[in-house]
Design a protein around this motif. Structure first.
Motif, PDB file in Angstrom:
ATOM      1  N   ALA A  46      -4.244   0.689   8.185  1.00 45.79           N
ATOM      2  CA  ALA A  46      -3.453   1.448   7.210  1.00 45.79           C
ATOM      3  C   ALA A  46      -4.201   1.481   5.872  1.00 45.79           C
ATOM      4  O   ALA A  46      -5.106   0.675   5.652  1.00 45.79           O
ATOM      5  CB  ALA A  46      -2.099   0.753   7.052  1.00 45.79           C
ATOM      6  N   PRO A  47      -3.815   2.386   4.974  1.00 38.57           N
ATOM      7  CA  PRO A  47      -4.478   2.428   3.658  1.00 38.57           C
ATOM      8  C   PRO A  47      -4.323   1.112   2.897  1.00 38.57           C
ATOM      9  O   PRO A  47      -3.338   0.401   3.091  1.00 38.57           O
ATOM     10  CB  PRO A  47      -3.745   3.566   2.932  1.00 38.57           C
ATOM     11  CG  PRO A  47      -2.486   3.814   3.690  1.00 38.57           C
ATOM     12  CD  PRO A  47      -2.759   3.401   5.100  1.00 38.57           C
ATOM     13  N   SER A  48      -5.311   0.796   2.053  1.00 39.26           N
ATOM     14  CA  SER A  48      -5.229  -0.461   1.295  1.00 39.26           C
ATOM     15  C   SER A  48      -4.134  -0.354   0.232  1.00 39.26           C
ATOM     16  O   SER A  48      -3.809   0.741  -0.235  1.00 39.26           O
ATOM     17  CB  SER A  48      -6.570  -0.763   0.623  1.00 39.26           C
ATOM     18  OG  SER A  48      -6.751   0.065  -0.510  1.00 39.26           O
ATOM     19  N   ASP A  51      -5.415   1.412  -2.863  1.00 40.76           N
ATOM     20  CA  ASP A  51      -5.427   2.879  -2.781  1.00 40.76           C
ATOM     21  C   ASP A  51      -4.012   3.435  -2.952  1.00 40.76           C
ATOM     22  O   ASP A  51      -3.807   4.443  -3.621  1.00 40.76           O
ATOM     23  CB  ASP A  51      -6.007   3.350  -1.440  1.00 40.76           C
ATOM     24  CG  ASP A  51      -7.527   3.208  -1.393  1.00 40.76           C
ATOM     25  OD1 ASP A  51      -8.137   3.064  -2.466  1.00 40.76           O
ATOM     26  OD2 ASP A  51      -8.083   3.245  -0.284  1.00 40.76           O
ATOM     27  N   ILE A  52      -3.046   2.776  -2.337  1.00 35.67           N
ATOM     28  CA  ILE A  52      -1.655   3.233  -2.457  1.00 35.67           C
ATOM     29  C   ILE A  52      -1.221   3.153  -3.928  1.00 35.67           C
ATOM     30  O   ILE A  52      -0.624   4.089  -4.460  1.00 35.67           O
ATOM     31  CB  ILE A  52      -0.728   2.394  -1.541  1.00 35.67           C
ATOM     32  CG1 ILE A  52      -1.066   2.673  -0.070  1.00 35.67           C
ATOM     33  CG2 ILE A  52       0.741   2.703  -1.832  1.00 35.67           C
ATOM     34  CD1 ILE A  52      -0.366   1.760   0.928  1.00 35.67           C
ATOM     35  N   ALA A  53      -1.578   2.049  -4.593  1.00 38.52           N
ATOM     36  CA  ALA A  53      -1.199   1.877  -6.006  1.00 38.52           C
ATOM     37  C   ALA A  53      -1.865   2.941  -6.877  1.00 38.52           C
ATOM     38  O   ALA A  53      -1.268   3.423  -7.836  1.00 38.52           O
ATOM     39  CB  ALA A  53      -1.591   0.479  -6.486  1.00 38.52           C
ATOM     40  N   VAL A  79      -2.025   8.277  11.379  1.00 34.61           N
ATOM     41  CA  VAL A  79      -1.458   7.009  11.817  1.00 34.61           C
ATOM     42  C   VAL A  79      -0.124   6.790  11.101  1.00 34.61           C
ATOM     43  O   VAL A  79      -0.035   6.940   9.888  1.00 34.61           O
ATOM     44  CB  VAL A  79      -2.416   5.845  11.494  1.00 34.61           C
ATOM     45  CG1 VAL A  79      -1.908   4.555  12.122  1.00 34.61           C
ATOM     46  CG2 VAL A  79      -3.813   6.149  11.993  1.00 34.61           C
ATOM     47  N   ALA A  80       0.907   6.436  11.845  1.00 30.60           N
ATOM     48  CA  ALA A  80       2.239   6.285  11.252  1.00 30.60           C
ATOM     49  C   ALA A  80       2.549   4.828  10.949  1.00 30.60           C
ATOM     50  O   ALA A  80       2.029   3.920  11.589  1.00 30.60           O
ATOM     51  CB  ALA A  80       3.291   6.835  12.197  1.00 30.60           C
ATOM     52  N   MET A  81       3.383   4.634   9.946  1.00 28.74           N
ATOM     53  CA  MET A  81       3.910   3.292   9.678  1.00 28.74           C
ATOM     54  C   MET A  81       5.283   3.206  10.340  1.00 28.74           C
ATOM     55  O   MET A  81       6.131   4.056  10.111  1.00 28.74           O
ATOM     56  CB  MET A  81       4.041   3.086   8.176  1.00 28.74           C
ATOM     57  CG  MET A  81       4.766   1.808   7.839  1.00 28.74           C
ATOM     58  SD  MET A  81       4.399   1.309   6.161  1.00 28.74           S
ATOM     59  CE  MET A  81       5.862   0.359   5.799  1.00 28.74           C
ATOM     60  N   PRO A  82       5.503   2.185  11.182  1.00 28.15           N
ATOM     61  CA  PRO A  82       6.788   2.094  11.888  1.00 28.15           C
ATOM     62  C   PRO A  82       7.920   1.673  10.967  1.00 28.15           C
ATOM     63  O   PRO A  82       7.706   1.078   9.915  1.00 28.15           O
ATOM     64  CB  PRO A  82       6.523   1.025  12.950  1.00 28.15           C
ATOM     65  CG  PRO A  82       5.411   0.199  12.411  1.00 28.15           C
ATOM     66  CD  PRO A  82       4.581   1.101  11.539  1.00 28.15           C
ATOM     67  N   ARG A  83       9.126   1.985  11.369  1.00 24.88           N
ATOM     68  CA  ARG A  83      10.341   1.570  10.658  1.00 24.88           C
ATOM     69  C   ARG A  83      10.397   0.051  10.584  1.00 24.88           C
ATOM     70  O   ARG A  83       9.950  -0.626  11.507  1.00 24.88           O
ATOM     71  CB  ARG A  83      11.519   2.151  11.448  1.00 24.88           C
ATOM     72  CG  ARG A  83      12.848   1.504  11.276  1.00 24.88           C
ATOM     73  CD  ARG A  83      13.928   2.313  11.959  1.00 24.88           C
ATOM     74  NE  ARG A  83      14.158   3.559  11.240  1.00 24.88           N
ATOM     75  CZ  ARG A  83      14.928   3.662  10.147  1.00 24.88           C
ATOM     76  NH1 ARG A  83      15.559   2.610   9.675  1.00 24.88           N
ATOM     77  NH2 ARG A  83      15.083   4.804   9.545  1.00 24.88           N
TER      78      ARG A  83
HETATM   79  C1  HEC Z   1       2.000  -1.128  12.198  1.00 27.29           C
HETATM   80  C2  HEC Z   1       1.216  -0.991  10.986  1.00 27.29           C
HETATM   81  C3  HEC Z   1       1.906  -1.119   9.638  1.00 27.29           C
HETATM   82  C4  HEC Z   1       2.714  -2.142   9.175  1.00 27.29           C
HETATM   83  C5  HEC Z   1       3.154  -3.391   9.924  1.00 27.29           C
HETATM   84  C6  HEC Z   1       3.041  -1.819   7.807  1.00 27.29           C
HETATM   85  N1  HEC Z   1       2.478  -0.638   7.436  1.00 27.29           N
HETATM   86 FE1  HEC Z   1       2.654   0.287   5.626  1.00 27.29          FE
HETATM   87  N2  HEC Z   1       1.655   1.870   6.345  1.00 27.29           N
HETATM   88  C7  HEC Z   1       1.049   1.962   7.601  1.00 27.29           C
HETATM   89  C8  HEC Z   1       0.425   3.269   7.741  1.00 27.29           C
HETATM   90  C9  HEC Z   1      -0.336   3.760   8.955  1.00 27.29           C
HETATM   91  C10 HEC Z   1       0.685   3.956   6.527  1.00 27.29           C
HETATM   92  C11 HEC Z   1       0.305   5.399   6.170  1.00 27.29           C
HETATM   93  C12 HEC Z   1       1.464   6.299   6.581  1.00 27.29           C
HETATM   94  C13 HEC Z   1       1.316   7.716   6.099  1.00 27.29           C
HETATM   95  O1  HEC Z   1       0.264   8.333   6.277  1.00 27.29           O
HETATM   96  O2  HEC Z   1       2.310   8.250   5.536  1.00 27.29           O
HETATM   97  C14 HEC Z   1       1.445   3.049   5.678  1.00 27.29           C
HETATM   98  C15 HEC Z   1       1.881   3.353   4.403  1.00 27.29           C
HETATM   99  C16 HEC Z   1       2.453   2.457   3.525  1.00 27.29           C
HETATM  100  C17 HEC Z   1       2.776   2.730   2.143  1.00 27.29           C
HETATM  101  C18 HEC Z   1       2.458   4.026   1.389  1.00 27.29           C
HETATM  102  C19 HEC Z   1       3.486   5.104   1.569  1.00 27.29           C
HETATM  103  C20 HEC Z   1       3.053   6.364   0.852  1.00 27.29           C
HETATM  104  O3  HEC Z   1       3.766   7.343   1.010  1.00 27.29           O
HETATM  105  O4  HEC Z   1       2.036   6.408   0.148  1.00 27.29           O
HETATM  106  C21 HEC Z   1       3.317   1.587   1.626  1.00 27.29           C
HETATM  107  C22 HEC Z   1       3.816   1.349   0.194  1.00 27.29           C
HETATM  108  C23 HEC Z   1       3.346   0.619   2.694  1.00 27.29           C
HETATM  109  N3  HEC Z   1       2.818   1.176   3.834  1.00 27.29           N
HETATM  110  C24 HEC Z   1       3.812  -0.668   2.556  1.00 27.29           C
HETATM  111  C25 HEC Z   1       4.004  -1.545   3.619  1.00 27.29           C
HETATM  112  C26 HEC Z   1       4.681  -2.811   3.506  1.00 27.29           C
HETATM  113  C27 HEC Z   1       5.210  -3.404   2.213  1.00 27.29           C
HETATM  114  C28 HEC Z   1       4.713  -3.345   4.754  1.00 27.29           C
HETATM  115  C29 HEC Z   1       5.385  -4.616   5.219  1.00 27.29           C
HETATM  116  C30 HEC Z   1       6.823  -4.656   5.057  1.00 27.29           C
HETATM  117  C31 HEC Z   1       4.019  -2.416   5.646  1.00 27.29           C
HETATM  118  N4  HEC Z   1       3.613  -1.341   4.907  1.00 27.29           N
HETATM  119  C32 HEC Z   1       3.824  -2.625   7.007  1.00 27.29           C
HETATM  120  C33 HEC Z   1       1.050   0.993   8.570  1.00 27.29           C
HETATM  121  C34 HEC Z   1       1.766  -0.176   8.535  1.00 27.29           C
END
Ligand code: HEC
Length: 107
Positions: A46-48, A51-53, A79-83
């Motif tokens: 996932a993005p660092s 980078d997100i900040a 790549v999606a971030m799961p619920r």
């Molecule tokens: C299974 C992998 C995974 C996990 C676990 C995960 N993320 Fe992510 N996260 C991602 C991916 C992939 C993206 C980029 C999604 C996209 O393109 O919109 C992301 C995006 C994000 C973003 C940016 C959203 C945006 O619109 O810019 C934030 C903030 C974030 N994650 C925080 C977290 C936090 C806090 C946790 C723990 C509670 C977490 N993530 C757990 C994979 C993960």
């Protein structure tokens, strides 16, 4: 005495996750599995968080809180971030706020 006071302090900190400068948000990110996909300063699965900040301002805190809880996709790539709760224990609203503030402070 020490053995009693340290866990008591941890419980107190765990009960106050919405504090603005959450001192153990990094620990929370670890325990909520965020760091299995994200790293603070390098692109991983996932993005660092840096980078997100850089891409978001404090005005986006609410958006990030929603994304941390609901997951998201196609903002950074395919790549999606799961619920929340899909991996590890679900993130509460207060925890998501602390995590969003912490992520935004990583610039
Ligand atoms: C299974 C992998 C995974 C996990 C676990 C995960 N993320 Fe992510 N996260 C991602 C991916 C992939 C993206 C980029 C999604 C996209 O393109 O919109 C992301 C995006 C994000 C973003 C940016 C959203 C945006 O619109 O810019 C934030 C903030 C974030 N994650 C925080 C977290 C936090 C806090 C946790 C723990 C509670 C977490 N993530 C757990 C994979 C993960």
């Amino acid at each position: 005495m020490k053995a009693v006071s340290i866990p008591a302090l941890c419980l107190l900190l765990a009960a106050l996750p919405a504090l603005a400068d959450h001192p153990d948000a990094a620990q929370l990110a670890k325990s909520k599995q965020c760091l299995s996909c994200h790293a603070v300063d390098t692109q991983a699965y996932a993005p660092s968080f840096k980078d997100i900040a850089r891409r978001h301002s404090a005005a986006d805190t609410g958006l990030l809180v929603r994304k941390i809880r609901a997951g998201g996709r196609q903002h950074w790539g395919e790549v999606a971030m799961p619920r929340t709760g899909t991996l590890g224990t679900p993130v509460t609203d207060a925890e998501a706020r602390a995590l969003a503030a912490w992520v935004l402070s990583q610039k």
